[in-house]
Design a protein around this motif. Structure first.
Motif, short mmCIF file in Angstrom:
data_model
loop_
_atom_site.label_atom_id
_atom_site.label_comp_id
_atom_site.label_asym_id
_atom_site.label_seq_id
_atom_site.Cartn_x
_atom_site.Cartn_y
_atom_site.Cartn_z
N VAL A 42 0.89 -1.00 -0.20
CA VAL A 42 -0.17 -0.13 0.08
C VAL A 42 1.01 1.40 -0.32
CG1 VAL A 42 -1.55 -1.44 1.30
CG2 VAL A 42 -0.28 0.14 2.66
N LYS A 43 0.61 1.91 -0.49
CA LYS A 43 0.75 3.83 -0.69
C LYS A 43 1.17 4.31 1.07
CE LYS A 43 0.62 8.02 -2.27
NZ LYS A 43 0.13 9.83 -2.57
N GLY A 44 2.39 3.90 1.00
CA GLY A 44 3.03 4.85 2.82
C GLY A 44 3.80 3.70 2.68
N ALA A 45 4.16 2.60 2.32
CA ALA A 45 4.70 1.49 2.38
C ALA A 45 5.80 1.72 3.38
CB ALA A 45 4.50 -0.39 2.13
N PHE A 46 6.82 2.48 2.75
CA PHE A 46 8.03 2.83 2.24
C PHE A 46 7.76 3.91 2.96
CE2 PHE A 46 7.45 0.07 -1.41
CZ PHE A 46 7.98 -0.53 -0.96
N ALA A 47 7.71 4.74 3.36
CA ALA A 47 7.55 6.77 3.61
C ALA A 47 9.33 7.16 5.03
CB ALA A 47 6.76 6.95 3.92
N GLU A 48 8.72 5.55 5.82
CA GLU A 48 10.10 5.95 7.11
C GLU A 48 11.10 5.34 7.12
OE1 GLU A 48 9.04 6.89 10.22
OE2 GLU A 48 7.39 8.62 9.50
N SER A 49 11.20 4.52 5.72
CA SER A 49 12.25 3.61 5.56
C SER A 49 12.94 4.71 4.72
CB SER A 49 12.24 2.32 4.97
OG SER A 49 13.46 1.84 4.80
N LEU A 50 12.81 5.57 3.95
CA LEU A 50 13.16 6.14 3.54
C LEU A 50 14.20 7.16 3.57
CD1 LEU A 50 10.93 6.96 -0.30
CD2 LEU A 50 12.82 5.40 0.29
N LYS A 51 12.72 8.24 4.46
CA LYS A 51 13.36 8.96 5.60
C LYS A 51 14.21 8.56 6.51
CE LYS A 51 8.57 10.94 5.95
NZ LYS A 51 7.63 10.98 7.69
N GLU A 52 14.12 6.81 6.49
CA GLU A 52 15.64 6.88 8.22
C GLU A 52 16.61 6.11 6.43
OE1 GLU A 52 14.46 2.87 9.29
OE2 GLU A 52 13.44 3.62 10.86
N ASP A 121 11.92 -5.94 4.92
CA ASP A 121 11.37 -6.23 6.24
C ASP A 121 10.42 -6.13 6.61
OD1 ASP A 121 13.24 -9.16 7.00
OD2 ASP A 121 14.09 -7.35 8.26
N VAL A 122 8.98 -6.84 7.13
CA VAL A 122 7.50 -6.55 6.93
C VAL A 122 7.73 -5.83 8.65
CG1 VAL A 122 5.29 -6.78 7.26
CG2 VAL A 122 6.78 -8.63 5.44
N LEU A 123 7.24 -4.52 9.06
CA LEU A 123 7.56 -4.22 10.01
C LEU A 123 5.84 -3.87 10.58
CD1 LEU A 123 9.74 -1.05 9.90
CD2 LEU A 123 10.14 -3.52 10.54
N ASP A 124 4.56 -4.07 9.44
CA ASP A 124 3.40 -4.08 9.81
C ASP A 124 2.98 -3.77 8.64
OD1 ASP A 124 1.25 -3.34 10.40
OD2 ASP A 124 0.84 -1.90 10.06
N ALA A 125 1.57 -5.05 9.36
CA ALA A 125 0.56 -5.82 7.70
C ALA A 125 -0.31 -6.45 8.48
CB ALA A 125 1.86 -6.89 7.25
N LEU A 138 0.31 -5.05 2.87
CA LEU A 138 2.02 -5.08 3.61
C LEU A 138 1.63 -3.19 3.64
CD1 LEU A 138 4.45 -6.41 1.61
CD2 LEU A 138 3.23 -7.74 3.46
N ARG A 139 2.05 -2.58 4.96
CA ARG A 139 1.90 -1.45 5.60
C ARG A 139 2.69 -0.67 5.22
NH1 ARG A 139 -3.89 -2.43 8.37
NH2 ARG A 139 -5.18 -3.06 6.89
N GLU A 140 4.25 -1.10 6.40
CA GLU A 140 5.09 -0.26 6.72
C GLU A 140 6.24 -1.83 6.20
OE1 GLU A 140 7.61 2.35 9.85
OE2 GLU A 140 5.20 1.14 10.29
N LEU A 141 7.42 -1.44 5.98
CA LEU A 141 8.19 -2.42 5.79
C LEU A 141 9.89 -1.50 5.36
CD1 LEU A 141 7.02 -3.36 1.55
CD2 LEU A 141 6.91 -4.34 3.89
#
Length: 251
Positions: A42-52, A121-125, A138-141
């Motif tokens: 889903v859209k937003g799944a990579f947002a936090e990882s890209l920030k990191e 890795d799957v952080l939230d699903a 897959l909501r956060e990767l």
């Protein structure tokens, strides 16, 4: 760690407006489509990882075929990565001083390789419903790298993907969620495929000490004589896949 492959979508290589020699743009992931494992990013799944990655000051690696052990296969880095409505879009730059990277760049420009992939890795699903079908969102990767890959996933990637799917399904059952019938059928299919592969690759010996074949006598021998070694290997593979061979439905 898991991997997902997808066909190159809208790839552009050096010579296109705004791209330097050695650069290319592609989607490493597409949002909303359901893959063969019933997963949907889903859209937003990579947002936090890209920030990191941005905050770390490090470059997100571009590899050939997910080879993380050999530095020759670390062929470049991601210059820009962002999510849009379609998916995870990357602009990558290959190290053209590397013979392997230069070859991959030629393959890209000629259209002789046609897939991108990413390690995560799957952080939230969670299980969800889309168009009347049960899917695994897959909501956060956590993103580790993106790879240029040849057509089709290599066997190791497929095994890891199946193992990851089984682990996720096991976790879902433990959390009290009900698995869709098609997911249970898929797990049974994996179990049956493992059984067949082991039988073909390592048939039990006949009573006369020769290897069992596909003839009727060999088949009867396999039915009547247990091979502890083959049984142990079968169990090990099933355990690696996260599947309870006595309880395929995960109850």
């Amino acid at each position: 760690m898991r991997f997902k492959n997808m066909p190159l979508v809208g790839v552009k290589a050096g010579g296109d407006a705004g791209l330097k020699d050695g650069q290319f743009e592609a989607y490493a992931s597409v949002f909303g489509n359901v893959d063969s494992y019933g997963d949907v990013v889903v859209k937003g799944a990579f947002a936090e990882s890209l920030k990191e990655w941005d905050a770390s000051g490090l470059a997100l690696p571009v590899l050939w075929g997910h080879n993380m052990q050999d530095p020759d296969y670390n062929i470049g880095h991601v210059v820009e990565a962002s999510e849009d409505e379609h998916g995870l879009k990357v602009r990558a730059e290959l190290d053209l001083e590397s013979p392997k990277a230069a070859q991959v760049y030629r393959l890209l420009k000629a259209g002789r390789v046609s897939q991108m992939s990413f390690a995560f890795d799957v952080l939230d699903a969670a299980m969800a419903e889309r168009d009347g079908d049960d899917v695994y969102e897959l909501r956060e990767l956590k993103l580790y790298e993106v790879s240029v890959v040849p057509i089709g996933a290599n066997q190791e990637t497929e095994v890891l993907a199946v193992k990851g799917m089984a682990e996720q399904m096991t976790a879902a059952v433990r959390d009290g969620r009900e698995l869709p019938t098609k997911t249970i059928d898929a797990l049974r299919g994996v179990r049956d495929a493992i059984d067949q592969a082991i039988t073909l690759a390592d048939p039990p010996e006949k009573s006369d000490g020769t290897a069992g074949g596909n003839d009727e006598a060999g088949q009867e021998t396999r039915k009547s004589e247990a091979d502890p070694g083959a049984a142990a290997r079968r169990l090990t593979l099933l355990e690696l896949a996260g599947i309870n061979h006595d309880d395929p439905e995960g109850d």
